[in-house]
Scaffold this motif. Sequence first.
Motif, PDB file in Angstrom:
ATOM      1  N   ARG A  74       0.808  -1.216   0.000  1.00 17.38           N
ATOM      2  CA  ARG A  74       0.000   0.000   0.000  1.00 17.38           C
ATOM      3  C   ARG A  74       0.845   1.272   0.000  1.00 17.38           C
ATOM      4  NH1 ARG A  74      -5.277  -1.357   1.153  1.00 17.38           N
ATOM      5  NH2 ARG A  74      -5.637  -3.387   2.147  1.00 17.38           N
ATOM      6  N   ARG A  75       2.163   1.134  -0.033  1.00 14.76           N
ATOM      7  CA  ARG A  75       3.036   2.313   0.019  1.00 14.76           C
ATOM      8  C   ARG A  75       2.971   3.057  -1.309  1.00 14.76           C
ATOM      9  NH1 ARG A  75       9.013   2.728   2.694  1.00 14.76           N
ATOM     10  NH2 ARG A  75       9.547   4.769   1.858  1.00 14.76           N
ATOM     11  N   PRO A  76       2.537   4.311  -1.326  1.00 16.04           N
ATOM     12  CA  PRO A  76       2.271   4.992  -2.611  1.00 16.04           C
ATOM     13  C   PRO A  76       3.524   5.292  -3.430  1.00 16.04           C
ATOM     14  CG  PRO A  76       1.934   6.494  -0.763  1.00 16.04           C
ATOM     15  CD  PRO A  76       2.144   5.140  -0.172  1.00 16.04           C
ATOM     16  N   ASP A  77       4.621   5.716  -2.787  1.00 16.43           N
ATOM     17  CA  ASP A  77       5.807   6.052  -3.582  1.00 16.43           C
ATOM     18  C   ASP A  77       6.394   4.806  -4.244  1.00 16.43           C
ATOM     19  OD1 ASP A  77       6.495   4.971  -1.166  1.00 16.43           O
ATOM     20  OD2 ASP A  77       8.200   6.290  -0.802  1.00 16.43           O
ATOM     21  N   GLN A  78       6.335   3.690  -3.548  1.00 18.85           N
ATOM     22  CA  GLN A  78       6.828   2.435  -4.116  1.00 18.85           C
ATOM     23  C   GLN A  78       5.962   1.998  -5.290  1.00 18.85           C
ATOM     24  OE1 GLN A  78       8.297  -0.547  -1.239  1.00 18.85           O
ATOM     25  NE2 GLN A  78       6.960  -1.994  -2.271  1.00 18.85           N
ATOM     26  N   ARG A  79       4.654   2.185  -5.158  1.00 19.81           N
ATOM     27  CA  ARG A  79       3.742   1.818  -6.243  1.00 19.81           C
ATOM     28  C   ARG A  79       3.953   2.712  -7.456  1.00 19.81           C
ATOM     29  NH1 ARG A  79       1.718  -2.718  -6.951  1.00 19.81           N
ATOM     30  NH2 ARG A  79       1.055  -2.763  -4.760  1.00 19.81           N
ATOM     31  N   LEU A  80       4.161   4.013  -7.233  1.00 23.60           N
ATOM     32  CA  LEU A  80       4.403   4.940  -8.345  1.00 23.60           C
ATOM     33  C   LEU A  80       5.693   4.584  -9.071  1.00 23.60           C
ATOM     34  CD1 LEU A  80       3.364   8.296  -6.642  1.00 23.60           C
ATOM     35  CD2 LEU A  80       2.213   7.221  -8.581  1.00 23.60           C
ATOM     36  N   MET A  81       6.724   4.197  -8.327  1.00 26.69           N
ATOM     37  CA  MET A  81       7.970   3.816  -8.975  1.00 26.69           C
ATOM     38  C   MET A  81       7.789   2.571  -9.824  1.00 26.69           C
ATOM     39  SD  MET A  81      11.639   2.660  -7.444  1.00 26.69           S
ATOM     40  CE  MET A  81      12.974   2.341  -8.604  1.00 26.69           C
ATOM     41  N   GLU A  82       7.062   1.587  -9.309  1.00 31.93           N
ATOM     42  CA  GLU A  82       6.835   0.363 -10.078  1.00 31.93           C
ATOM     43  C   GLU A  82       6.085   0.679 -11.373  1.00 31.93           C
ATOM     44  OE1 GLU A  82       5.502  -3.572  -8.262  1.00 31.93           O
ATOM     45  OE2 GLU A  82       3.705  -2.966  -9.378  1.00 31.93           O
ATOM     46  N   ASP A  83       5.181   1.672 -11.326  1.00 33.26           N
ATOM     47  CA  ASP A  83       4.426   2.058 -12.525  1.00 33.26           C
ATOM     48  C   ASP A  83       5.238   2.925 -13.476  1.00 33.26           C
ATOM     49  OD1 ASP A  83       2.283   0.670 -11.524  1.00 33.26           O
ATOM     50  OD2 ASP A  83       1.332   2.426 -10.630  1.00 33.26           O
ATOM     51  N   GLY A  84       6.479   3.276 -13.101  1.00 33.12           N
ATOM     52  CA  GLY A  84       7.332   4.076 -13.973  1.00 33.12           C
ATOM     53  C   GLY A  84       7.189   5.569 -13.797  1.00 33.12           C
ATOM     54  N   ARG A  85       6.456   6.029 -12.802  1.00 31.66           N
ATOM     55  CA  ARG A  85       6.236   7.475 -12.561  1.00 31.66           C
ATOM     56  C   ARG A  85       7.203   7.928 -11.463  1.00 31.66           C
ATOM     57  NH1 ARG A  85      -0.049   6.765 -11.475  1.00 31.66           N
ATOM     58  NH2 ARG A  85       0.029   8.992 -10.938  1.00 31.66           N
ATOM     59  N   TRP A  86       8.467   8.028 -11.817  1.00 35.68           N
ATOM     60  CA  TRP A  86       9.520   8.238 -10.820  1.00 35.68           C
ATOM     61  C   TRP A  86       9.496   9.641 -10.235  1.00 35.68           C
ATOM     62  CZ3 TRP A  86      14.681   5.314 -12.207  1.00 35.68           C
ATOM     63  CH2 TRP A  86      14.407   3.946 -12.256  1.00 35.68           C
ATOM     64  N   GLU A  87       9.188  10.651 -11.027  1.00 35.39           N
ATOM     65  CA  GLU A  87       9.152  12.016 -10.484  1.00 35.39           C
ATOM     66  C   GLU A  87       8.069  12.145  -9.415  1.00 35.39           C
ATOM     67  OE1 GLU A  87       8.767  14.783 -13.634  1.00 35.39           O
ATOM     68  OE2 GLU A  87      10.697  14.284 -14.581  1.00 35.39           O
ATOM     69  N   GLU A  88       6.888  11.584  -9.694  1.00 29.78           N
ATOM     70  CA  GLU A  88       5.832  11.594  -8.685  1.00 29.78           C
ATOM     71  C   GLU A  88       6.229  10.750  -7.476  1.00 29.78           C
ATOM     72  OE1 GLU A  88       1.829  10.931 -10.341  1.00 29.78           O
ATOM     73  OE2 GLU A  88       2.783  11.037 -12.310  1.00 29.78           O
ATOM     74  N   ALA A  89       6.954   9.657  -7.726  1.00 32.21           N
ATOM     75  CA  ALA A  89       7.397   8.801  -6.622  1.00 32.21           C
ATOM     76  C   ALA A  89       8.365   9.552  -5.707  1.00 32.21           C
ATOM     77  CB  ALA A  89       8.063   7.537  -7.166  1.00 32.21           C
ATOM     78  N   ASN A  90       9.261  10.350  -6.283  1.00 36.15           N
ATOM     79  CA  ASN A  90      10.185  11.130  -5.458  1.00 36.15           C
ATOM     80  C   ASN A  90       9.434  12.142  -4.598  1.00 36.15           C
ATOM     81  OD1 ASN A  90      12.902  10.239  -5.919  1.00 36.15           O
ATOM     82  ND2 ASN A  90      12.766  11.024  -8.002  1.00 36.15           N
ATOM     83  N   THR A  91       8.447  12.807  -5.181  1.00 37.80           N
ATOM     84  CA  THR A  91       7.639  13.763  -4.405  1.00 37.80           C
ATOM     85  C   THR A  91       6.900  13.068  -3.275  1.00 37.80           C
ATOM     86  OG1 THR A  91       7.363  15.117  -6.396  1.00 37.80           O
ATOM     87  CG2 THR A  91       5.848  15.510  -4.577  1.00 37.80           C
ATOM     88  N   GLU A  92       6.309  11.922  -3.570  1.00 38.81           N
ATOM     89  CA  GLU A  92       5.564  11.174  -2.558  1.00 38.81           C
ATOM     90  C   GLU A  92       6.508  10.633  -1.479  1.00 38.81           C
ATOM     91  OE1 GLU A  92       1.912   9.917  -1.014  1.00 38.81           O
ATOM     92  OE2 GLU A  92       2.453  11.303  -2.625  1.00 38.81           O
ATOM     93  N   LYS A  93       7.698  10.241  -1.860  1.00 39.28           N
ATOM     94  CA  LYS A  93       8.675   9.736  -0.891  1.00 39.28           C
ATOM     95  C   LYS A  93       9.056  10.831   0.105  1.00 39.28           C
ATOM     96  CE  LYS A  93      13.156   7.358  -0.757  1.00 39.28           C
ATOM     97  NZ  LYS A  93      13.992   8.327  -0.071  1.00 39.28           N
ATOM     98  N   GLN A  94       9.264  12.044  -0.389  1.00 37.55           N
ATOM     99  CA  GLN A  94       9.576  13.156   0.511  1.00 37.55           C
ATOM    100  C   GLN A  94       8.417  13.443   1.463  1.00 37.55           C
ATOM    101  OE1 GLN A  94      10.722  16.467  -1.925  1.00 37.55           O
ATOM    102  NE2 GLN A  94      12.497  15.423  -2.802  1.00 37.55           N
ATOM    103  N   ARG A  95       7.171  13.332   0.966  1.00 37.99           N
ATOM    104  CA  ARG A  95       6.014  13.567   1.829  1.00 37.99           C
ATOM    105  C   ARG A  95       5.945  12.529   2.949  1.00 37.99           C
ATOM    106  NH1 ARG A  95       1.125  11.675   2.838  1.00 37.99           N
ATOM    107  NH2 ARG A  95       1.346   9.997   1.308  1.00 37.99           N
ATOM    108  N   LEU A  96       6.152  11.268   2.614  1.00 41.32           N
ATOM    109  CA  LEU A  96       6.083  10.203   3.614  1.00 41.32           C
ATOM    110  C   LEU A  96       7.184  10.351   4.657  1.00 41.32           C
ATOM    111  CD1 LEU A  96       5.299   7.100   1.369  1.00 41.32           C
ATOM    112  CD2 LEU A  96       3.736   8.336   2.872  1.00 41.32           C
ATOM    113  N   GLU A  97       8.395  10.724   4.211  1.00 43.17           N
ATOM    114  CA  GLU A  97       9.496  10.883   5.161  1.00 43.17           C
ATOM    115  C   GLU A  97       9.252  12.062   6.097  1.00 43.17           C
ATOM    116  OE1 GLU A  97      12.750  11.211   2.509  1.00 43.17           O
ATOM    117  OE2 GLU A  97      13.011   9.038   2.274  1.00 43.17           O
TER     118      GLU A  97
END
Length: 774
Positions: free
Chosen positions: A666-689
Amino acid sequence: MSEPKTPTTPAGDTYKGWVFKWTNYIKGYQRRWFVLSNGLLSYYRTQAEMGHTCRGTINLATATITVDDACNFVISNGGAQTYHLKASCEVERQRWITALELAKAKAANMQAESDDSGDDFSSSSPPAAHGQSGAAQNSEVQSALRTLGSKVEDLTTCNDLISKHGSALQRSLTELDSLRLTGEAGDKIRQVTERATLFRITSNAMINACRDFLALAQAHSKRWQKALQAEREQRVRLEETLEQLAKQHNHLERAFRGAAQANASADSKSTAGPGKGEASDEDEDDNEFFDAMEENPEFITVPADPQFHKRSSSNVSGFNSEMCSDDQSLNEEPLAMSQESPSQELVPLKKRRTRIPDKPNYSLNLWSIMKNCIGKELSKIPMPVNFNEPISMLQRLSEDLEYHELLDKAAKCHSSLEQMCYVAAFSVSSYSTTVHRTGKPFNPLLGETYELDRRRESGYRSLCEQVSHHPPAAAHHVISDRGWTLRQEITVASKFRGKYLSIMPLGTIHAIFGKNNHHYTWKKVTTTVHNIIVGKLWIDQSGEIDIVNHTTGDRCHLKFAPYSYFSRDVARKVTGVVMDKDGKAHYVLSGTWDEKMELSRVMQSSRGGENGTEGKQKTVYQTLKAREVWRRNPLPDGAETMYFFTALALTLNESEDGVAPTDSRRRPDQRLMEDGRWEEANTEKQRLEEKQRSVRREREREAASQRTSSQSEDAVDEDCLTDPSLKSAHHDSHQAIWFERCEDRITGEHIHIYKGGYWEAKDRGSWEGCPDIF
């Protein structure tokens, strides 16, 4: 040969002496003879080489000199050459620094004088390989020069206007003064005249300063253009050198692989590992390489005498038949799940996915990020998802179950020594999934969990939870219907050393078999990622594992040989010996951690001759024919575009209903990365941290408030005064949800052990105790 211990200062500007110079990671600091003369610092291996062979020279006019510590200092001329030097003492280092600074000042003055009296500058065209970029930069410089020239013309025009209007104003004031007006009007005219005179003097001073500035700018413009062109050419040379080095590195790597494959086909051995390590910055003809990686084997195996084959035929056939019967029984044994709920027999097994989206090709300047990480703990440094693979560390731990069937077979063994062989093979098999996996798993958030329910397919259930954030620690518990339990708490320590990254797992792995109550423990070895900056990344495993059966006293010592460029042995080699509590060897294990493991039964052992290098005696084991106990599964088709995931790894992050809200799926940044949306994944990773940091700060404030309250209660609570443990029992910063911290009765370590309740909560669909971490 007599050698001075301190630098000498002969006549003139010459300064010479012995200094230790850093060469490479193999040889470290080596003593070299340095000579400082006429603004140039040169070095030689010995004083005798001064007449014929210079090892390197730096022009101090453009060099920077920095001091590292009491004895170390660095000299660099902008990146092309850098000398890391170390004096024998702080006094000697200061003498060198003083001499170098004086020589640098003189060299800079001499260069400035030569530039001032030099010929007119004529811009040279950049190399052909960089013609477009050089032309663009030259056009930009010319545009800037034209702008400056127009401003100079404006200043000249303003100068002429100020002179013209100032003279006219002065004449008008003189005419007014000649009227000889009296009274208040005359006083005003005189004041205006004085102010106009002061204004003219100031204007003349400003005009003179502008004229001098223009003269200096025109005089130094040639030097500026020459320095700019020199910097541009130096950058081009550095880019060409770096490109050439990269090509040479790749060429050497391909040549080495080809030679290794040729040798392997000739000797019927596995292919060799990655390319050569870092070479010295000095000439390679005289280099002395010391291979500290390759070690002599601790034992030697030879075929046993034929008489042992007949004598032990019953035992050997029993072991082989047991292996076959185990395989058959595993396929035919009804699952415990079906016994509990017969209605589920009609439910087909869930079809797992076999592909994930291909890894996108995102460019990233690796060095711009990693240069600030040298020597630091990587778990405390925020890293972009570009370095990651789309699974978490909890899912990576669950990958240890890739070859769970080895534990299934071990649970059916009647002999503890045979069981040890399967446990040892299982401990090695967990590293086979890492051979191509250079990506970093996501650091789990505090309280994050991951379940791997394969009870219907394989008979086991696995649960992981992140129980600590600093240091990062994950607790893992697996229960199998086929008679075994696996648990571990792993803390990962990592250090970036510039050329390689070391990952040191800390913690003990426990395997318990319920049939005979055998309890095994072992630890993981060190993982090293090489060629972090230049070249192709590759992974090595090195170290030793001691597997102990705490019920019978049996032991197995496994050795993971570190990769060595000079070794003629097979790469990624693992060897081991299974011994009983009396130290008698019964089985020899051999193979590689990325391919397979074989076992050979020991029929007789003896001490061999002495090793000439270390004076140690090797043990010679007479063994029966080796038999394969484990082999790596082939990778799925297209694995190179899917992060080199195994068939199990491809299913780990597959969406699944009913899992806990803290599950890694259920981790959103990990899911975004798997889908190939790395820029959104980086933004989401910063939010979670950042969310995790705010929760931690709030938890610390609550702990501080409770601590203050408990201190006031301690003033009247005699029990707390007599038992300090009661005071600290309430101030644990974080409590795990599904695991509890206690002392392990086998190892004495304080670890987290599964306390139960997760699978029951899943059956109820009740997750009230889970925090909101996503």
